[in-house]
Motif scaffolding. Structure first.
Motif, PDB file in Angstrom:
ATOM      1  N   SER A 162       0.818  -1.215   0.000  1.00 58.56           N
ATOM      2  CA  SER A 162       0.000   0.000   0.000  1.00 58.56           C
ATOM      3  C   SER A 162       0.848   1.260   0.000  1.00 58.56           C
ATOM      4  N   SER A 163       2.117   1.145   0.264  1.00 60.72           N
ATOM      5  CA  SER A 163       2.955   2.343   0.393  1.00 60.72           C
ATOM      6  C   SER A 163       3.821   2.618  -0.836  1.00 60.72           C
ATOM      7  N   LEU A 164       4.224   1.550  -1.518  1.00 64.77           N
ATOM      8  CA  LEU A 164       5.202   1.737  -2.576  1.00 64.77           C
ATOM      9  C   LEU A 164       4.591   1.559  -3.952  1.00 64.77           C
ATOM     10  N   ASN A 165       5.217   2.194  -4.920  1.00 64.94           N
ATOM     11  CA  ASN A 165       4.750   1.953  -6.283  1.00 64.94           C
ATOM     12  C   ASN A 165       5.372   0.662  -6.821  1.00 64.94           C
ATOM     13  N   LEU A 170       9.200  -3.966  -7.107  1.00 59.12           N
ATOM     14  CA  LEU A 170       9.893  -4.986  -7.903  1.00 59.12           C
ATOM     15  C   LEU A 170      11.393  -4.968  -7.610  1.00 59.12           C
ATOM     16  N   THR A 171      11.962  -3.766  -7.505  1.00 63.42           N
ATOM     17  CA  THR A 171      13.399  -3.644  -7.220  1.00 63.42           C
ATOM     18  C   THR A 171      13.727  -4.259  -5.872  1.00 63.42           C
TER      19      THR A 171
END
Lengths: 693, 91
Positions: A162-165, A170-171
């Protein structure tokens, strides 16, 4: 507008949440520290006290300061990372709920759940941790830990999603996978050794192992079934003595085949510039394309490393910071990282360190050592297991039902630890066997010294009536390396076994005679057809016989020298108070720029002059003690002693004295009572013999 | 109705917080009480369990035998054996 306001309020709250988490984390650590101190009541040492005894120059040693700083900063970093994980876990809830009081309550639940998980995991994995107070609770069980971990992991993953794009996610995921693969590479690479024409050589040392606690000396000794079985199939050399009852000195004598007067290491932590670090055995084996390894699970008193020619070193980091870090590191989050694949990077002083007993995993140590061996070349491995060393701590307390309690703490714990070191040894041998290293192998199993426990059966009997002064001589002492008269300190194990196709090729037998750890190097040279260079010092040891039919008079007519180490009153007691040890010894040591503690070179001659020195010949021991004005003669078969001034028998003590005087002739002030003055002709003869090529 | 729901939710949350705190504080307090019960007042400890604690570890194991519960049977007697006064034992 409302949505923007909501987003801004959430961002501010996440930042505040992180700060609140860090603050509560700090308060929790303080509470845990106070609890730890209250449980110990009397701490043997504290950082402040240690600093009082250490000289200012030593405290300012760059290496020492860097080691401590690295530990503290890493500890802070890990707790900050943990705080971040907790904060991220709160974020999905903060998106759903906009009431501050409920957000605070949810944050507290997640925070306390995390703390409970870490405390429970610490208690389950390391029950002897002082902060393992959750050990008898449902949370500190496999089901409890699994459930709570699952819940909190789910919470964290939800927070991340919910926090990261997606790109960042993926990284991060790929980085984690790469890290896991990297640290588990050894599990993918082949582990089994391919056939080699040259035998693998394993010298396995067990610190402080007394032969009289094995079935070798008494069939009733059953605490070490695996060691007993191994020894029963080996050639054992009885009796074997260590040149000095200290680990580093004993190992140097073993690897060089020389007495301490010749290789230069007269104490643990000898200044490295005073030691002949070139080891012909290691050099020659490297030239034969052996992979050479040295492994030890405690490094406070043994500094053998790459400088001694070994390619591969396994064990905790060497340095003065070891004692301080191991004394303060008992916090749950730190413990949880100690046995992870990257522990040597994170906590080099705690990883694989027997001295940090509560977190030491002997089987992990074995695995690390065996995994580091070459699968394509022959190996020379010297490995030393230290679980039998004081203070006898371990991940789990010993099984008290195995041993009879007689009021002697040290001896009771020692016997309990015998069972653990026996299992470690067996596991090690099984690993070697399973991976093909015993298809062609030579194994020497030794102990570096024994241990004094002030047992009744160890006591020497005074044969003659003694003067008041003479009766105060202590012939029985605690510990090791501090009293040459305490026979159990110098009496060690030495066993040889040859493997081919995974099986023993020689029958088990006991060869009687007088032997020393210095005999191993020349024996290996002989067996492997190695040669010393012209510039190498000759061996002091002999080639060990492999047959009981040997008529070699060397093993019966030879003399063996044994000396004591640094005299430290504070360790000659049933309870070693580190505070007193530090008070007594701090002035003898310095901390070098690389962070390592060594004896001060300028103190060296004075310390050498304080040594006890002795020589064994047949059943006799003759000892020269610096603060006792008579030579002491010991009958090792009768377990009796008397001052030479009252001796009227036929022991060849004059010959023994000549040997003693010749052997130590170059030691500073070794003959304080002029015992050698009447032997000068004999000394010259012996010296001349020793000096001739 | 909404207030009742909020109150209900808060009650549950606070109960969970109290439960979590209790799950940690209770065993910590119990361990402290056990420590007090075996304290002899000597710096080196007068029993197996106490000395092990002073040396920095808790004598716990999974083999089912609790050394602390049986503390009275494991009193140290070798403290009475004198140490050497100097390296040769002469005063």
């Amino acid at each position: 507008m409302g949505r923007a306001l909501t987003n801004n309020a959430m961002e501010i709250t996440m930042g505040r949440t992180f700060l609140r988490t860090v603050t509560l984390m700090l308060l929790s650590l303080i509470a845990l520290y106070i609890l730890k101190q209250s449980l110990q009541f009397y701490t043997p040492i504290s950082i402040a006290e240690a600093m009082l005894h250490i000289r200012t120059d030593d405290i300012l040693s760059l290496g020492f300061l860097l080691d401590l700083a690295y530990f503290f900063l890493l500890t802070i970093f890990l707790h900050l990372l943990w705080s971040l994980i907790i904060t991220v876990s709160c974020s999905p809830w903060f998106q759903i709920i906009d009431k501050d009081n409920i957000r605070t309550q949810i944050w507290l639940i997640i925070m306390f759940a995390h703390i409970a998980l870490v405390l429970s995991a610490n208690a389950y994995l390391y029950p002897t941790s002082l902060l393992g107070f959750m050990r008898d609770t449902p949370l500190a069980s496999p089901m409890g830990l699994f459930s709570l971990s699952l819940l909190l992991s789910f919470q964290f993953i939800w927070g991340v999603l919910s926090s990261l794009n997606r790109k960042v996610l993926l990284t991060l995921t790929l980085t984690c996978i790469a890290l896991v693969l990297f640290f588990n590479l050894h599990r993918i690479l082949p582990l089994h050794q391919t056939a080699t024409s040259k035998p693998n050589i394993f010298i396995i040392g067990i610190d402080g192992l007394r032969p009289d606690h094995l079935a070798l000396r008494d069939k009733k000794n059953t605490l070490t079934p695996h060691l007993n079985s191994f020894i029963a199939q080996s050639i054992t050399y009885d009796k074997t003595y260590t040149p000095q009852g200290r680990t580093y000195v004993a190992w140097m004598s073993l690897l060089t085949g020389q007495y301490p007067v010749n290789h230069g290491a007269r104490f643990n932590l000898t200044p490295p510039e005073l030691v002949h670090k070139a080891l012909p055995l290691v050099r020659e084996l490297k030239q034969q394309n052996y992979k050479t390894s040295y492994a030890m699970d405690e490094r406070r008193f043994n500094q053998i490393d790459h400088e001694y020619g070994f390619e591969n070193i396994i064990g905790p980091k060497i340095g003065a910071a070891d004692a301080i870090i191991a004394n303060i590191a008992d916090f749950p989050l730190i413990n949880l990282f100690v046995n992870t694949p990257f522990s040597q990077l994170l906590f080099p002083y705690l990883s694989l360190n027997r001295a940090y007993g509560k977190a030491y995993d002997p089987y992990l140590f074995n695995e690390k050592v065996v995994s580091s061996l070459s699968t394509t070349r022959a190996n020379f491995l010297s490995v030393h297991f230290c679980q039998l060393h004081w203070p006898f701590t371990s991940k789990e307390f010993i099984d008290p039902k195995q041993v009879n309690w007689k009021g002697n703490y040290n001896h009771f714990m020692y016997q309990g630890m015998l069972e653990k070191v026996d299992k470690q040894f067996n596991h090690f041998i099984e690993l070697l066997s399973d991976r093909g290293y015993l298809n062609n192998a030579i194994i020497y199993l030794i102990s570096d010294h024994g241990e004094g426990f002030m047992l009744d059966r160890d006591k020497l009997i005074a044969l003659s009536s003694l003067s008041d002064k003479q009766s105060k001589l202590s012939v029985n002492s605690w510990g090791h390396g501090n009293n040459v008269l305490t026979q159990e300190q110098s009496d060690v194990l030495m066993a040889y076994r040859r493997f081919s196709d995974g099986k023993t090729v020689q029958e088990g037998k006991k060869i009687s005679g007088t032997f020393s750890l210095i005999d191993i190097a020349p024996s290996l040279f002989d067996e492997l057809n190695l040669s010393l260079n012209k510039s190498d010092k000759q061996f002091d040891g002999i080639i060990l016989p492999k047959s009981t039919q040997s008529k070699d008079s060397n093993i019966f007519e030879r003399n063996i020298f044994v000396e004591s180490s640094l005299p430290v009153n504070a360790i000659n007691t049933s309870f070693i108070d580190d505070r007193k040890v530090l008070s007594e010894t701090a002035s003898d040591y310095e901390v070098r720029e690389n962070g390592r503690a060594v004896l001060q070179a300028e103190r060296y001659p004075s310390l050498v002059s304080q040594k006890q020195r002795s020589v064994y010949y047949q059943k006799w021991q003759l000892a020269m003690l610096p603060d006792y004005d008579s030579l002491v003669l010991v009958n090792t078969l009768q377990k009796s002693w008397q001052p030479i001034s009252s001796y009227h028998g036929d022991a060849p003590w004059q010959k023994m004295l000549a040997w003693l005087c010749a052997h130590y002739r170059d030691d500073y002030q070794f003959d304080k009572h002029n015992a050698c003055k009447d032997t000068s002709r004999q000394v010259r003869e012996v010296s001349s013999m020793l000096s001739s090529p | 109705m909404d207030n009742i729901k909020v109150f209900g939710a808060q009650f549950i949350l606070i109960s969970i917080i109290v439960l979590l705190l209790a799950s940690m504080i209770t065993p910590a307090w119990k361990v402290y009480q056990i420590r007090l019960s075996i304290n002899s007042g000597t710096p080196s400890g007068d029993s197996l369990a106490e000395r092990y604690l002073i040396l920095g570890d808790w004598p716990a194991s999974t083999n089912g035998f609790n050394i602390v519960e049986h503390n009275q049977y494991f009193k140290i007697t070798t403290n009475k054996i004198p140490a050497m006064q100097n390296q040769d034992g002469l005063k």
